[in-house]
Design an enzyme around this catalytic site. Structure first.
Site, PDB file in Angstrom:
ATOM      1  N   GLU A   1      48.627  -4.484  60.748  1.00 26.97           N
ATOM      2  CA  GLU A   1      49.877  -3.718  60.582  1.00 26.97           C
ATOM      3  C   GLU A   1      50.433  -3.934  59.181  1.00 26.97           C
ATOM      4  O   GLU A   1      50.931  -5.030  58.854  1.00 26.97           O
ATOM      5  CB  GLU A   1      50.904  -4.155  61.628  1.00 26.97           C
TER       6      GLU A   1
ATOM      7  N   LYS B   1      51.116 -14.187  81.575  1.00 28.93           N
ATOM      8  CA  LYS B   1      50.807 -12.898  80.951  1.00 28.93           C
ATOM      9  C   LYS B   1      51.563 -11.724  81.570  1.00 28.93           C
ATOM     10  O   LYS B   1      51.048 -10.617  81.663  1.00 28.93           O
ATOM     11  CB  LYS B   1      49.285 -12.648  80.976  1.00 28.93           C
TER      12      LYS B   1
ATOM     13  N   ASP C   1      45.625 -17.494  73.089  1.00 27.51           N
ATOM     14  CA  ASP C   1      45.282 -16.395  73.988  1.00 27.51           C
ATOM     15  C   ASP C   1      46.238 -15.226  73.683  1.00 27.51           C
ATOM     16  O   ASP C   1      47.434 -15.305  73.996  1.00 27.51           O
ATOM     17  CB  ASP C   1      45.449 -16.865  75.440  1.00 27.51           C
TER      18      ASP C   1
ATOM     19  N   HIS D   1      73.943   6.214  51.051  1.00 30.20           N
ATOM     20  CA  HIS D   1      73.811   6.524  49.627  1.00 30.20           C
ATOM     21  C   HIS D   1      73.474   7.996  49.429  1.00 30.20           C
ATOM     22  O   HIS D   1      74.047   8.668  48.579  1.00 30.20           O
ATOM     23  CB  HIS D   1      72.698   5.666  48.996  1.00 30.20           C
TER      24      HIS D   1
END
Ligand code: ADP
Length: 591
Positions: free
Chosen positions: A258, A390, A466, A564
């Site tokens: 990423e 998980k 993991d 702005h």
């Protein structure tokens, strides 16, 4: 990505005379197949017979010597034992010749027709080594699991390994050789991966060009990290830092694809550094496992709950639990009921291991004991999802799992404007509206943050954790509160379930171990077991803090860009702010 790094040194074009077209062309039946009983069974019978007869005769011999009876005077039992001993001896001698004879017959080209390659059949034949290591296997790596072995004798009496890679790959595609057994048979794990990759290409008709084969130690993967290996995926590793945390500087490895993630975290580290550093506190260190058991009635399930939660029983149960490991130490047990089903949530310290296996072993021991106390208890599963592994759950969010860490820093107002290009008030307001109110509106569970999972996942992948445990490890509430009369900003991340280890699993792989080494937490801490994994958890929290500061600032600055533009400020300011704006919107998946 490099595409030329794959080599298949052993792959060679098929030779026509060895082209193996169908399963029928593969192994021939063995002479032992004709026996009425499996060889392994007859072997066992004759072994038992031989040793029993020998033992009986020796005892008789000793008795005769003590009673001065002549040794050659034999009764009926002794004669029978002598015959049994001789017969089994002859059989056993013959057995050692079986492999040789079978090889000889196979070589002679005696064709017996097609043979169904059932793996269990091979196993029962016992004519294949049950466990064969990879040639480059390290001493400390676990032994290879023993799959039912594939055929060793192929055409022309060659062993499987003596065939070309292309021929073996073709045989796999045709179902004549089980793909999963390649490591055991070829011994060279790298070659096994290469052959399997080729077999996959043949079977699917799709190229795996670009998936590298060389440059990784397959022996350290086998039996521990991955099965049916066909190569590995490359993920770039960047570094963010120095992260000044608890007085130490850490250079944090992050594996990600990423764009901007590492740069953004790096900027957060800079702001923390220039504000004097961050401080972390370990609140709890406990891995959990919650089996589910069942009784005939809810009343009995409740009795188990009261038994487990009775302080008088804790010492006994903890002795039983702790027996299974040098590092697992039972800390607590909590039991929840769903009717007659009882969910027993055990929590334990696990040293430097993430600890799932370790805790499971302890729990198994306690369950065996409980079965004696509650004979009517039925074990349903070692995991009843009340652990909870998980999955995003309230139990982890409230009770914690793994390491619970809070990490904080006071960002100076001037640093916020100089490095982060925003303000104390803008950050505090954005945090309240987005991370707290917005997440509440979304019904979030542990997601009161901007992008904790981005940083958690990148560090997890770099350090061999993991990655699936990113789910609960990313539970995080980010707080931003003005302090010192609104001059500075107190920023904190509270993360109740960071599940990390520095031993076991993927942490022992070379590149992951290198990243742990960079952080100074590689392997087990011999002086104080558990300290390495706890430090890693603190680093995860500190890095998340940096990531939160940076992305929130970028978002706050993004608002400024709009202002702005709306109010037609100077082009120079817009350009500067636009850089930040781009930074924000270049972050894929960032909210
Ligand atoms: P996990 O429980 O995280 O899945 P393992 O099953 O691989 O991890 O257990 C870790 C192994 O490492 C155990 O066999 C344990 O005895 C060993 N070990 C060696 N040193 C340590 C340490 N300091 N902390 C925890 N485990 C250790």
């Amino acid at each position: 990505m490099k595409t030329d790094c794959r080599t298949r040194t052993s792959v060679s074009p098929r030779r026509p005379q060895q082209q193996l077209k169908t399963q029928r062309d593969w192994p021939k039946p063995l002479p032992s197949d004709a026996l009425p009983l499996p060889v392994s069974l007859t072997n066992r019978i004759f072994m038992v017979l031989f040793f029993s007869a020998s033992y009986y005769l020796m005892r008789r011999w000793r008795d005769k010597i003590t009673t001065s009876t002549p040794l050659h005077m034999l009764n009926l039992g002794e004669i029978a034992a002598l015959i049994a001993q001789l017969a089994s001896f002859i059989y056993l001698i013959g057995f050692f010749g079986i492999d040789y004879v079978q090889t000889y017959i196979s070589k002679s080209g005696d064709d017996a027709g097609p043979w169904d390659l059932d793996d269990d059949d091979h196993a029962s034949r016992g004519n294949i080594p049950r466990s064969r290591g990879c040639s480059n296997r390290k001493a400390q790596t676990p032994t290879i699991p023993t799959p039912p072995p594939p055929p060793m004798q192929l055409l022309s009496g060659k062993t499987l390994g003596e065939h070309t890679d292309e021929d073996i790959a073709s045989a796999i595609r045709e179902g004549a050789v089980p793909s999963y057994s390649l490591e055991a048979v070829l011994v060279d794990c790298g070659r096994a991966a290469s052959v399997r990759q080729r077999a996959v290409e043949l079977a699917t008709g799709r190229s795996l060009e670009g998936l590298p084969i060389t440059g990784i130690d397959y022996a350290s993967i086998l039996g521990q990290c991955c099965e049916m290996v066909v190569g590995y995926v490359q993920i770039p590793v960047g570094v963010a830092g120095p992260l000044l945390l608890d007085g130490f500087e850490f250079t944090v490895p992050m594996a990600t694809t990423e764009g901007c993630l590492v740069a953004s975290t790096n900027r957060g580290c800079k702001a923390i550094y220039q504000s004097g550093g961050a401080t972390s506190t370990l609140l709890k260190d406990s891995m959990t496992r919650a089996p589910v058991v069942r009784f005939a009635t809810a009343k009995r399930a409740a009795e188990l709950k009261f038994y487990l939660e009775d302080a008088n029983n804790f010492e006994n149960l903890s002795v039983i639990f702790n027996r299974t490991s040098r590092f697992a130490r039972l800390q607590d047990m909590f039991c929840a009921l769903a009717g007659r089903n009882a969910y027993l949530r055990f929590t334990s310290s696990t040293g430097d291991a993430m600890g799932m296996n370790m805790v499971s072993k302890g729990v198994q021991n306690v369950l065996s004991y409980l079965k004696h106390v509650f004979p009517d208890m039925e074990s349903i599963s070692i995991s009843g999802n009340f652990c909870a592994d998980k999955k995003a759950t309230a139990v982890n969010w409230v009770e914690g799992r793994g390491k619970s860490v809070v990490c904080e820093a006071v960002l100076k107002g001037e640093i916020i404007s100089k490095v982060l290009k925003t303000s104390v008030s803008a950050l505090a307001e954005l945090n309240m509206v987005k991370n707290l109110a917005g997440s509440a509106l979304a019904g979030s569970l542990g997601g009161f943050n901007a992008h904790a999972s981005n940083i958690v996942s990148a560090i997890f992948i770099a350090t061999g954790q993991d990655p699936a445990q990113n789910v609960e490890s990313s539970h995080c509430i980010t707080m931003m509160e003005p302090v010192n009369g609104g001059q500075d900003l107190h920023v904190s991340v509270t993360m109740p379930s960071i599940e990390v280890g520095t031993v076991g699993g993927g942490t022992q792989l070379a590149s992951q171990a290198a990243c742990l080494n960079l952080l100074g937490v590689k392997g087990a801490n011999l002086e104080s077991p558990g300290r390495n994994s706890q430090t890693l958890a603190r680093i995860v929290a500190g890095s998340v803090l940096a990531g939160e500061i940076s992305l929130m600032s970028a978002l706050a600055a993004g608002q400024l860009v709009k202002s702005h533009m709306k109010y037609n400020r100077s082009s120079q300011n817009v350009a500067a702010a636009s850089e930040i704006y781009l930074l924000v919107y270049n972050l894929p998946h960032s909210p």
